[in-house]
Structures are given as structure tokens and as C-alpha cells.
Design a protein around this motif. Structure first.
Motif, short mmCIF file in Angstrom:
data_model
loop_
_atom_site.label_atom_id
_atom_site.label_comp_id
_atom_site.label_asym_id
_atom_site.label_seq_id
_atom_site.Cartn_x
_atom_site.Cartn_y
_atom_site.Cartn_z
N GLU A 71 0.84 -1.19 0.00
CA GLU A 71 0.00 0.00 0.00
C GLU A 71 0.88 1.26 0.00
O GLU A 71 1.83 1.37 0.78
CB GLU A 71 -0.89 0.01 1.24
N HIS A 99 -5.13 -0.02 1.22
CA HIS A 99 -5.83 -1.29 1.14
C HIS A 99 -7.33 -1.10 0.96
O HIS A 99 -8.15 -1.87 1.48
CB HIS A 99 -5.55 -2.15 2.38
N SER A 117 -1.07 7.23 -5.41
CA SER A 117 -0.11 6.18 -5.08
C SER A 117 1.14 6.26 -5.94
O SER A 117 2.27 6.17 -5.44
CB SER A 117 -0.76 4.81 -5.24
#
Length: 273
Positions: A71, A99, A117
Motif C-alpha cells: 500500500e 488497502h 499512489s
């Protein structure tokens, strides 16, 4: 390319009989925070999977290629640990931001998580090539979303060994039976019954048989993905021995191409026929 076609021609640059990707999921506190399981008042940044287990993990897998789906939340908490995985020559891939269950996110939210991300990873010099959706569910629209942000593969829930390509994206399905947490965790009884499996978990001896069977399936001309969760076995000597035994098996099996998910994706995309 279908798994059957690849199996007939041989896998990888040396045309091995089968292919195998050893993968690991989840890092630090991310999943527990997202699922509301993290103890209130406990400090973040001291999780045993990052502080205690990671050095053992890197020594355990040695030079066997692995892919660790992590993650991106961890970039801010454990940047040096993530870079140590990369610097050891292992692949770091994405497992959402914290997650988030991928099947429950709308398109806007999915795109936001992917961009956030990738930006976070870029800030520490890591460029993930793949994504494993938490929960395993991947919508048809997600394929183009992954391609649009530069990813080369994804690893959703599906049929074991059914590796192939979709719209130019390599797809490595994993089966629930090849996930240690699904098979072993007593707390996941409801999930098992939801998918038609017995509520009771299997034991470690049975899990070892599952691991052996996964290698045998790969040797039938397929690419198989196996998933371990360090949070589940990082302090369990018996489970650690299972990984150690598997690593030794993979190193000795001459008919098997053992490769990271990124390596398999690159090969599939450059060998479409």
C-alpha cells in the motif's frame, strides 16, 4: 496470448515448461487502519512487518525474484524500508493507497488512488509496474485505467494459471486457494463460506500441500501466482519454514521460470504471439 499458448511455446527467455511468481501482500499498518482494526492510541511506524520482519524476509528470499504488493500509504511511514526492497533487486508493486477494497470504489475514486499512489512512490524513486486490487475484484473499466497511468499488469482474483493479456495489459489471476490468509486465518471463515469453501481454516500441513500443488500446476505449462502475507506468518517459525522450503524448491526446479510479475508482464507484452 493465452496461458495454453504460452505453455506450448515455453515460458520466458529460456522457454521453460512453466512459470511461477512468488508474491507477498500488505505492509505495515495500512490494512488494519483501513479496516478499522488498528488499536486506538498505538503509534504508527513501528509495525513488526516493516521493522522486525523485513530484514529476515530479504534474507529468506535471497536472489529468488519476488513481487511485494504494498500500500502506497507506507511511502510516508517506511520510505527507507521500501527502498531497501528495491535496492535488494526485488519488485515493489501497488496494493492501493491504504488497502481500499477495489470492487467498492467508483471510477473517480479509483483514478485518484492510482495517481496518488504513483506520485508517492515516485517521490522515493520507485516506479511500480503492477497492481493487485485489495479484495481481488477488478472492473472491466479498470483495465484502461491501469494502462492510462502506465501500469503493465494487474493481478486480480480469477482462475489459477489463467495468465494472459487484455487490451495489452498482462493479467495474472490468483485463486483464493493460493492465498495463505484465505486458507489459514481463522477470522476469515465468513469469506470462505461466501465463496463456497468450508468455514474452518486448513492447517499448516495442508497448506504445505497447497504450495506443492501450486508448483506442480505451473509445471503443467502455466504461470501460477502464490500469495503470502508476512503479517500472518512473520512471527510463525513453521510458516517461515514453508516459505524457506518453497524458495529452495524454486531455486532447484530447472523446468520452471521463476520471475517477478513485472518480468512476466514484459515478456508477455513483447511476445503477443
Amino acid at each position: 496470448m493465452s496461458a495454453a499458448d504460452a505453455g506450448k511455446r515455453g515460458w520466458g527467455p529460456s522457454s521453460k515448461r512453466g512459470a511461477f511468481s512468488l508474491t507477498f501482500d500488505n505492509f505495515g499498518e495500512a490494512a488494519d487502519l483501513e479496516l478499522g482494526r488498528f488499536p486506538e492510541g498505538q503509534p504508527i511506524g513501528q509495525h513488526f512487518t516493516a521493522i522486525e520482519y523485513l530484514p529476515k524476509f530479504l534474507k529468506l528470499v535471497e536472489d529468488v525474484p519476488v513481487t511485494y504488493f504494498i500500500e502506497a500509504f507506507n511511502v510516508a511511514v517506511y520510505p527507507q524500508q521500501l527502498k531497501s526492497i528495491r535496492d535488494a533487486g526485488q519488485e515493489v508493486a501497488m496494493h492501493a493507497w491504504r488497502h481500499e477494497n477495489w470492487g467498492k470504489q467508483d471510477a473517480g475514486r479509483r483514478k485518484d488512488i492510482l495517481k496518488r499512489s504513483l506520485d508517492a512512490y515516485a517521490s522515493i524513486g520507485i516506479s511500480p509496474k503492477g497492481f493487485r486490487p485489495p479484495g481481488g475484484v477488478m472492473t472491466d473499466e479498470a483495465v484502461q485505467e491501469f494502462l492510462d497511468c502506465g501500469l503493465t499488469y494487474c493481478s486480480p482474483l480469477g482462475e489459477a494459471g489463467a495468465t494472459g493479456t487484455k487490451q495489452g495489459l498482462a493479467v495474472f489471476p490468483f485463486a483464493w486457494k493460493h492465498v495463505d490468509a484465505y486458507m489459514l486465518d481463522p477470522k476469515l471463515g465468513a469469506l470462505r463460506t461466501a465463496f463456497g469453501d468450508p468455514e474452518a481454516p486448513i492447517d499448516r500441513v495442508q497448506w504445505q500441500r497447497v504450495v506443492d500443488d501450486a508448483v506442480s500446476l505451473a509445471l503443467q505449462g502455466r504461470h501460477v501466482t502464490l500469495i503470502f502475507h508476512p503479517v500472518l506468518f512473520g512471527r510463525d517459525a513453521v510458516m517461515t519454514e514453508t516459505v524457506q522450503r518453497l524458495v529452495a524448491m524454486l531455486k532447484s526446479e530447472r523446468d520452471l521460470w521463476v520471475a517477478s510479475c513485472a518480468e512476466v508482464a514484459d515478456w508477455l507484452r513483447s511476445n503477443p504471439h
